[in-house]
Design a protein around this motif. Structure first.
Motif, PDB file in Angstrom:
ATOM      1  N   LYS A 148     -38.266 -50.247  14.320  1.00  0.00           N
ATOM      2  CA  LYS A 148     -38.504 -48.828  15.294  1.00  0.00           C
ATOM      3  C   LYS A 148     -37.450 -48.738  16.234  1.00  0.00           C
ATOM      4  O   LYS A 148     -36.850 -47.928  16.696  1.00  0.00           O
ATOM      5  N   GLU A 149     -36.971 -50.074  16.712  1.00  0.00           N
ATOM      6  CA  GLU A 149     -35.838 -50.344  17.575  1.00  0.00           C
ATOM      7  C   GLU A 149     -34.463 -49.810  16.947  1.00  0.00           C
ATOM      8  O   GLU A 149     -33.698 -48.981  17.513  1.00  0.00           O
ATOM      9  N   CYS A 150     -34.439 -50.151  15.724  1.00  0.00           N
ATOM     10  CA  CYS A 150     -33.250 -49.660  15.002  1.00  0.00           C
ATOM     11  C   CYS A 150     -33.221 -48.168  14.934  1.00  0.00           C
ATOM     12  O   CYS A 150     -32.118 -47.743  14.827  1.00  0.00           O
ATOM     13  N   ARG A 151     -33.980 -47.411  14.655  1.00  0.00           N
ATOM     14  CA  ARG A 151     -34.502 -46.082  14.524  1.00  0.00           C
ATOM     15  C   ARG A 151     -33.721 -45.462  16.155  1.00  0.00           C
ATOM     16  O   ARG A 151     -33.404 -44.273  16.016  1.00  0.00           O
ATOM     17  N   THR A 152     -33.815 -45.969  16.895  1.00  0.00           N
ATOM     18  CA  THR A 152     -33.379 -45.507  18.139  1.00  0.00           C
ATOM     19  C   THR A 152     -31.902 -45.416  18.202  1.00  0.00           C
ATOM     20  O   THR A 152     -31.205 -44.397  18.801  1.00  0.00           O
ATOM     21  N   LEU A 153     -31.111 -45.872  17.345  1.00  0.00           N
ATOM     22  CA  LEU A 153     -29.661 -45.835  17.152  1.00  0.00           C
ATOM     23  C   LEU A 153     -29.325 -44.392  16.497  1.00  0.00           C
ATOM     24  O   LEU A 153     -28.117 -44.052  16.548  1.00  0.00           O
ATOM     25  N   ALA A 154     -30.365 -43.627  15.891  1.00  0.00           N
ATOM     26  CA  ALA A 154     -30.079 -42.518  15.270  1.00  0.00           C
ATOM     27  C   ALA A 154     -29.668 -41.658  16.357  1.00  0.00           C
ATOM     28  O   ALA A 154     -28.715 -40.772  15.782  1.00  0.00           O
ATOM     29  N   LYS A 155     -29.960 -41.718  17.418  1.00  0.00           N
ATOM     30  CA  LYS A 155     -29.135 -40.741  18.364  1.00  0.00           C
ATOM     31  C   LYS A 155     -27.846 -40.929  18.850  1.00  0.00           C
ATOM     32  O   LYS A 155     -27.222 -40.050  19.095  1.00  0.00           O
ATOM     33  N   LEU A 156     -27.338 -42.027  18.131  1.00  0.00           N
ATOM     34  CA  LEU A 156     -25.815 -42.360  18.552  1.00  0.00           C
ATOM     35  C   LEU A 156     -25.288 -41.769  17.324  1.00  0.00           C
ATOM     36  O   LEU A 156     -23.822 -41.870  16.981  1.00  0.00           O
ATOM     37  N   GLY A 157     -25.857 -41.184  16.301  1.00  0.00           N
ATOM     38  CA  GLY A 157     -25.334 -40.793  15.008  1.00  0.00           C
ATOM     39  C   GLY A 157     -25.238 -42.011  13.777  1.00  0.00           C
ATOM     40  O   GLY A 157     -24.859 -41.819  12.820  1.00  0.00           O
ATOM     41  N   GLY A 183     -17.821 -43.787  11.071  1.00  0.00           N
ATOM     42  CA  GLY A 183     -16.959 -43.386  12.050  1.00  0.00           C
ATOM     43  C   GLY A 183     -15.566 -42.808  11.489  1.00  0.00           C
ATOM     44  O   GLY A 183     -14.936 -42.388  12.449  1.00  0.00           O
ATOM     45  N   THR A 184     -15.378 -42.697  10.591  1.00  0.00           N
ATOM     46  CA  THR A 184     -14.228 -42.048   9.894  1.00  0.00           C
ATOM     47  C   THR A 184     -14.395 -41.504   8.604  1.00  0.00           C
ATOM     48  O   THR A 184     -15.282 -42.072   7.600  1.00  0.00           O
ATOM     49  N   ASN A 185     -13.916 -40.599   8.148  1.00  0.00           N
ATOM     50  CA  ASN A 185     -13.777 -39.918   7.030  1.00  0.00           C
ATOM     51  C   ASN A 185     -12.833 -40.613   5.797  1.00  0.00           C
ATOM     52  O   ASN A 185     -12.968 -40.104   4.694  1.00  0.00           O
ATOM     53  N   LEU A 194     -20.585 -50.341  18.148  1.00  0.00           N
ATOM     54  CA  LEU A 194     -19.742 -49.496  17.524  1.00  0.00           C
ATOM     55  C   LEU A 194     -19.852 -47.892  17.447  1.00  0.00           C
ATOM     56  O   LEU A 194     -18.944 -47.055  17.575  1.00  0.00           O
ATOM     57  N   ALA A 195     -21.048 -47.412  17.155  1.00  0.00           N
ATOM     58  CA  ALA A 195     -21.553 -46.210  17.521  1.00  0.00           C
ATOM     59  C   ALA A 195     -21.480 -45.678  18.833  1.00  0.00           C
ATOM     60  O   ALA A 195     -20.878 -44.507  19.165  1.00  0.00           O
ATOM     61  N   GLY A 196     -21.831 -46.510  19.897  1.00  0.00           N
ATOM     62  CA  GLY A 196     -21.398 -45.948  21.210  1.00  0.00           C
ATOM     63  C   GLY A 196     -20.232 -45.742  21.625  1.00  0.00           C
ATOM     64  O   GLY A 196     -19.827 -44.766  22.467  1.00  0.00           O
ATOM     65  N   ARG A 197     -19.243 -46.548  21.236  1.00  0.00           N
ATOM     66  CA  ARG A 197     -17.737 -46.296  21.495  1.00  0.00           C
ATOM     67  C   ARG A 197     -17.024 -45.433  20.433  1.00  0.00           C
ATOM     68  O   ARG A 197     -16.012 -45.545  20.684  1.00  0.00           O
ATOM     69  N   LYS A 198     -17.808 -44.912  19.353  1.00  0.00           N
ATOM     70  CA  LYS A 198     -17.338 -44.164  18.390  1.00  0.00           C
ATOM     71  C   LYS A 198     -16.248 -44.832  17.600  1.00  0.00           C
ATOM     72  O   LYS A 198     -15.013 -44.119  17.323  1.00  0.00           O
ATOM     73  N   ALA A 199     -16.339 -46.243  17.080  1.00  0.00           N
ATOM     74  CA  ALA A 199     -15.428 -46.803  16.359  1.00  0.00           C
ATOM     75  C   ALA A 199     -15.045 -45.883  15.143  1.00  0.00           C
ATOM     76  O   ALA A 199     -15.828 -45.582  14.589  1.00  0.00           O
ATOM     77  N   LYS A 200     -13.694 -45.945  14.835  1.00  0.00           N
ATOM     78  CA  LYS A 200     -13.203 -45.174  13.705  1.00  0.00           C
ATOM     79  C   LYS A 200     -13.142 -46.307  12.530  1.00  0.00           C
ATOM     80  O   LYS A 200     -12.197 -46.466  12.067  1.00  0.00           O
ATOM     81  N   ALA A 201     -14.519 -46.696  12.044  1.00  0.00           N
ATOM     82  CA  ALA A 201     -14.736 -47.492  11.000  1.00  0.00           C
ATOM     83  C   ALA A 201     -15.888 -46.997  10.282  1.00  0.00           C
ATOM     84  O   ALA A 201     -16.841 -46.538  10.744  1.00  0.00           O
ATOM     85  N   ASN A 202     -16.051 -47.562   8.836  1.00  0.00           N
ATOM     86  CA  ASN A 202     -17.289 -47.573   8.314  1.00  0.00           C
ATOM     87  C   ASN A 202     -18.097 -48.713   8.151  1.00  0.00           C
ATOM     88  O   ASN A 202     -17.597 -49.573   7.689  1.00  0.00           O
TER      89      ASN A 202
END
Ligand code: BES
Ligand code: MN
Ligand code: ZN
Length: 500
Positions: A204-213, A252-254, A302-310
């Motif tokens: 459930k804690e992991c699921r909270t990361l959904a709001k960061l994308g 984080g990148t296409n 990584l999601a919080g700083r929008k890292a340009k990586a997959n």
């Protein structure tokens, strides 16, 4: 704690921390203060053993003529030895030293230093980052703590000269602040007791990361059984709690590059199972999910700083309990890879969880590399203590990148050997392998076990049993859950696996 970076304005109350170079050399703010205080600072230095050496501090209370209630002199050492990590420690020490002092606000001067390799903007951001990391507390269960026993410091301001410097420092700090959020999440997860944090609540804690994308998928026992994850499921079968496998994806990148993957051991409590651990110290096994905790915190950073990586994060979450339904010594289980394992000790459970998690990750995602983290063996603490994590790898380049990232952020690893001779020690007469290799080289035989679930992909296993928890604090790492791994793996991604 509120942290800001602004142009210099000397405080009229609270504390002011300033850096001093080796030899007692004051920097610009120090010189200015010394003048208004009629030489009080130089006098204080002369009358003490403070020489400006790295890690030294001199506290001057209520100096006449100065607005601040106290001035803290902090040693920086020689100019050319100043590093980002050193400045983080400076900011962290300032906060920790004043945390219970009654001081409410701290200003830290970030003065230019001739010959230093860190510029003002990065320096100011590093000071702020260190201050933030040091401010961590886990006191949600301290319901009767009096205000006078709580930290007094509520705000830190870093003073950096020049508008462009302030703007650049704020931008840098925004990313660092996101990394600190990740570190704090890991520290929180590691500190939570096992009655609160169990496989489902951790998922459930992991699921909270959904709001960061972050995309979050949770596999329960039925799905894992269908996939054939007999090794992981065997560990959890004595628990009242359902085992979980969580897959987190940060796109984080296409760019069509293969993702990088991090895999964590998440044993939310390790009693040892039927091979029960001794009572004293067993409470420590609430942090046997530290590897998974680091992977989750890393995804948050990584999601919080929008890292340009997959990036893929996979955590295997189980509770290892003795019970009427628990796995027995002598049981033989079949892992997802098809390989069979004779369980000779139910306390060697982390490798069983990782065997299926690693196999699943490499098959589903075909990653550029896999790095797994695990509080895997007590033996790694015997070998390396709490200074380095053990690193085992099939790839020199990845090992070097990890070592360098670790050096940069002061989360260090030490490479340990793998070889066929060690691998032989887990051969078994009645199954494909056994889950223990005997007394000798316990950390390496555990790593050899993991390697049997890694095909051609570059892989590294970090045994963090000695670094996930600290009984003694450091300037930016208060005692308790350390969050070890988040910063170094974030740096690994930033250094080599991120687009511009
Ligand atoms: N979680 C422990 C390892 C551990 C010990 C982590 C101390 C942190 C502090 C692991 O599951 C374990 O029990 N390992 C055994 C392996 C042995 C049975 C081969 C160990 O290290 O004793
Ligand atoms: Mn164990
Ligand atoms: Zn364990």
């Amino acid at each position: 704690m509120k942290i800001t970076i602004t142009e210099p304005k000397l405080p009229t109350s609270g504390a002011l921390a300033i850096g001093v170079l080796k030899g007692g050399v004051l920097l610009s703010t120090g010189k200015q203060l010394d003048k208004v205080a009629k030489g009080a600072l130089s006098k204080a230095i002369k009358g003490s053993r403070f020489t400006g050496g790295k890690g030294q501090w001199l506290d001057i209370i209520a100096p006449a003529g100065i607005g601040a209630d106290r001035v803290l002199l902090g040693g920086l050492g020689e100019a050319k030895t100043i590093t980002r990590a050193g400045l983080e420690n400076f900011g962290g020490s300032a906060v920790q030293r004043l945390s219970g002092s009654g001081v409410k606000t701290i200003a830290i001067a970030c003065d230019p230093v001739k010959g230093a390799k860190v510029d003002i903007a990065l320096g100011a951001a590093s000071l702020a980052f260190g201050a933030r990391l040091a401010s961590y507390r886990f006191d949600k269960y301290r319901t009767t703590l009096k205000a006078k026993d709580r930290p007094s410091v509520t705000a830190v301001t870093v003073l950096a000269k020049g508008k462009p410097n302030v703007a650049a420092a704020r931008k840098e700090f925004k990313s660092l602040d996101a990394i600190a959020d990740g570190v704090f999440m890991t520290r929180d997860l590691v500190s939570e007791p096992a009655n609160i944090l169990y496989p489902e609540s951790m998922a459930k804690e992991c699921r909270t990361l959904a709001k960061l994308g972050v995309k979050v998928e949770v596999l329960g026992e039925a799905r894992m059984a269908k996939l054939g994850m007999g090794a992981l499921l065997g560990v959890g079968q004595g628990s009242r709690r359902e085992s979980q496998l969580v897959v987190m994806t940060w796109q984080g990148t296409n760019a069509k590059t293969k993702p990088v993957a991090f895999v964590g051991k998440g044993v939310t409590f390790d009693t040892g199972g039927i091979s029960l651990k001794p009572g004293p110290g067993m409470e420590m096994m609430k942090w046997d999910m530290g590897g998974a905790g680091a992977v989750i915190g890393l995804m948050k950073a990584l999601a919080g700083r929008k890292a340009k990586a997959n990036v893929i994060g996979v955590v295997g979450l189980v509770e290892n309990m003795p019970d009427g339904n628990a796995q027995r010594p002598g049981d033989i289980v079949t892992s997802m890879s098809g390989q069979t394992i004779e369980i000779l000790n139910t306390d060697a459970e982390g490798r069983l969880v990782l065997a299926d998690a690693l196999w699943y990750t490499q098959n589903r995602f075909k990653p550029q590399f896999m790095v797994n983290l695990a509080t895997l063996t007590g033996a790694i603490i015997v070998a390396l203590g709490h200074e380095h994590a053990g690193m085992f790898s099939n790839n020199d380049k990845l090992s070097e990148q990890l070592s360098d990232a670790g050096q940069e952020v002061d989360e260090k690893v030490w490479r340990m050997p793998l070889s066929d001779a060690y691998d032989k020690k887990i051969n078994c007469a009645i199954a494909d392998m056994k889950n223990i290799g005997g007394r000798d080289a316990g950390s390496t035989t555990a790593a050899q076990f993991l390697q049997r679930y890694v095909k051609k992909v570059p892989w590294a296993h970090l045994d963090i049993a000695g670094t996930a928890w600290a009984d003694k604090g450091k300037p930016t790492v208060p005692k308790g859950g350390t969050g070890w791994g988040v910063r170094m793996l974030d740096r690994l991604v930033a250094n080599h696996y991120e687009g511009k």
